[in-house]
Design a protein around this motif. Sequence first.
Motif, PDB file in Angstrom:
ATOM      1  N   THR A 118      48.221  41.039  34.127  1.00  0.00           N
ATOM      2  CA  THR A 118      47.251  41.958  34.722  1.00  0.00           C
ATOM      3  C   THR A 118      47.815  42.690  35.936  1.00  0.00           C
ATOM      4  O   THR A 118      47.096  43.427  36.606  1.00  0.00           O
ATOM      5  CB  THR A 118      45.974  41.205  35.145  1.00  0.00           C
ATOM      6  OG1 THR A 118      46.282  40.317  36.237  1.00  0.00           O
ATOM      7  CG2 THR A 118      45.391  40.411  33.994  1.00  0.00           C
ATOM      8  N   GLU A 199      40.762  48.221  36.203  1.00  0.00           N
ATOM      9  CA  GLU A 199      42.086  47.725  35.805  1.00  0.00           C
ATOM     10  C   GLU A 199      41.931  46.381  35.084  1.00  0.00           C
ATOM     11  O   GLU A 199      40.859  45.781  35.112  1.00  0.00           O
ATOM     12  CB  GLU A 199      43.008  47.641  37.021  1.00  0.00           C
ATOM     13  CG  GLU A 199      42.429  46.932  38.229  1.00  0.00           C
ATOM     14  CD  GLU A 199      42.939  45.516  38.388  1.00  0.00           C
ATOM     15  OE1 GLU A 199      43.504  44.965  37.415  1.00  0.00           O
ATOM     16  OE2 GLU A 199      42.765  44.948  39.463  1.00  0.00           O
ATOM     17  N   PRO A 200      43.001  45.880  34.415  1.00  0.00           N
ATOM     18  CA  PRO A 200      42.861  44.757  33.484  1.00  0.00           C
ATOM     19  C   PRO A 200      42.229  43.491  34.050  1.00  0.00           C
ATOM     20  O   PRO A 200      41.441  42.829  33.365  1.00  0.00           O
ATOM     21  CB  PRO A 200      44.299  44.496  33.037  1.00  0.00           C
ATOM     22  CG  PRO A 200      44.976  45.809  33.163  1.00  0.00           C
ATOM     23  CD  PRO A 200      44.362  46.455  34.371  1.00  0.00           C
ATOM     24  N   ARG A 201      42.567  43.119  35.298  1.00  0.00           N
ATOM     25  CA  ARG A 201      42.084  41.846  35.834  1.00  0.00           C
ATOM     26  C   ARG A 201      40.569  41.807  35.956  1.00  0.00           C
ATOM     27  O   ARG A 201      39.960  40.733  35.981  1.00  0.00           O
ATOM     28  CB  ARG A 201      42.751  41.585  37.179  1.00  0.00           C
ATOM     29  CG  ARG A 201      42.478  40.225  37.771  1.00  0.00           C
ATOM     30  CD  ARG A 201      43.467  39.881  38.877  1.00  0.00           C
ATOM     31  NE  ARG A 201      43.576  40.939  39.863  1.00  0.00           N
ATOM     32  CZ  ARG A 201      42.790  41.073  40.929  1.00  0.00           C
ATOM     33  NH1 ARG A 201      41.809  40.206  41.130  1.00  0.00           N
ATOM     34  NH2 ARG A 201      42.969  42.049  41.795  1.00  0.00           N
ATOM     35  N   ASN A 203      38.472  42.676  33.702  1.00  0.00           N
ATOM     36  CA  ASN A 203      37.876  42.240  32.434  1.00  0.00           C
ATOM     37  C   ASN A 203      36.821  43.222  31.913  1.00  0.00           C
ATOM     38  O   ASN A 203      35.830  42.831  31.292  1.00  0.00           O
ATOM     39  CB  ASN A 203      37.245  40.848  32.620  1.00  0.00           C
ATOM     40  CG  ASN A 203      37.191  40.047  31.340  1.00  0.00           C
ATOM     41  OD1 ASN A 203      37.931  40.304  30.394  1.00  0.00           O
ATOM     42  ND2 ASN A 203      36.328  39.054  31.306  1.00  0.00           N
ATOM     43  N   SER A 275      35.363  38.870  36.256  1.00  0.00           N
ATOM     44  CA  SER A 275      36.815  39.057  36.364  1.00  0.00           C
ATOM     45  C   SER A 275      37.575  37.890  35.752  1.00  0.00           C
ATOM     46  O   SER A 275      37.090  36.751  35.704  1.00  0.00           O
ATOM     47  CB  SER A 275      37.220  39.187  37.833  1.00  0.00           C
ATOM     48  OG  SER A 275      36.564  40.246  38.460  1.00  0.00           O
TER      49      SER A 275
END
Length: 373
Positions: A118, A199-201, A203, A275
């Motif tokens: 991430t 952003e990815p982290r 979720n 998250s």
Amino acid sequence: MKIGVDARNLVTSMTGIGRYVLEMSRHLALLGHQVHLYLPEAPYGNLKELSGTKLRISRFPGGIRRMIWAQTELPRLAAKDKLDVFWGPAHRLPFVLDRRIARVITIHDLVWRDMPATMQWQTWLADRWLMKPGVSVADEIVTDSTATATNLKDQFPRCAHKVNVIFPGLTAIGGTEFSTDISRLGIDRPYILFVGTLEPRKNLLRLLQAYASLPESTRQQYLLVLAGGHGWRLGDLKKHIASLQIEPQVRLTGYVSDDDLAMLYSNARLLAMPSLYEGFGFPLIEANARGIPTLTSNTSSMPEVAGNAGVLVDPDDVRSIRDGLQSLATDDLLHARLAENARPNSARFSWLDSASALQSIFERAVVERRDSL
């Protein structure tokens, strides 16, 4: 005390760690200490909130020059200023400091170890290689949560005796007076709110899938509002929303001002923050301060921060997230109980208390450093 701070996080737009550096430094100054803020280049924006501190601004712009500054100009200035203690508030300390200067480091998370996929590769590499020497040379170590403290002791067992937990404080978002015209953001009914960088982290893809799987009646009653600037590695978020056929119920506000953020918090049914990993999670207590309950993950620091004002879910399980959303959206008794707990939960987090605790850590580090000479 004469305290030096690595304030490089203030040269970019404000982030959670930037806010941490600013508020801790300001409150240390309010406690009567001489606070020297060292920056590799000019700060981003006006630091009027730091009027009680001294800025030492160098000319090392850009990422590579900033790393050179941290190991050359920064320790030179720290020695020249004859500091009592030097504080690295974000995972870094100079490799070499005047041996008479005590040194303290704050570790916010171990994302590089636990969630490397991430992270952007530059940040991952920096944390991977610079955290170990930082905690090794520190006289004392501070973490934001017991979860991070436990992970840090596991990763660096030789440093376990130096680890302390100090929760960050709560910064009031927006003024007491702000616009109530929420329709200008395209919001025309009650809503579930997400706040954070896209952003990815965070979720987001699972959150969207969970929202899409709610009963249609719930989605018709509650929009999903995503407030935050676009980050990285999420691809085309609008296409993903379209593929889930929830475009009419989702609002993307982009980055919002503090006043608009206060308005969004104040009018939300709940904050959804499932998250994958958080070092702390400021939106949880920002929402609580407005009387809003939260849905968040049962991992890392989030249970500690959410306290008794939130529903915990498994961030890897779309069904768990969906069930949590449905409960908080439709169970009025549950919602009322958690909302009643929200403001008392946020009151646990005070910058003055945090700075006072950090002051005690600094004092101990100074004594330890003197005894070791």
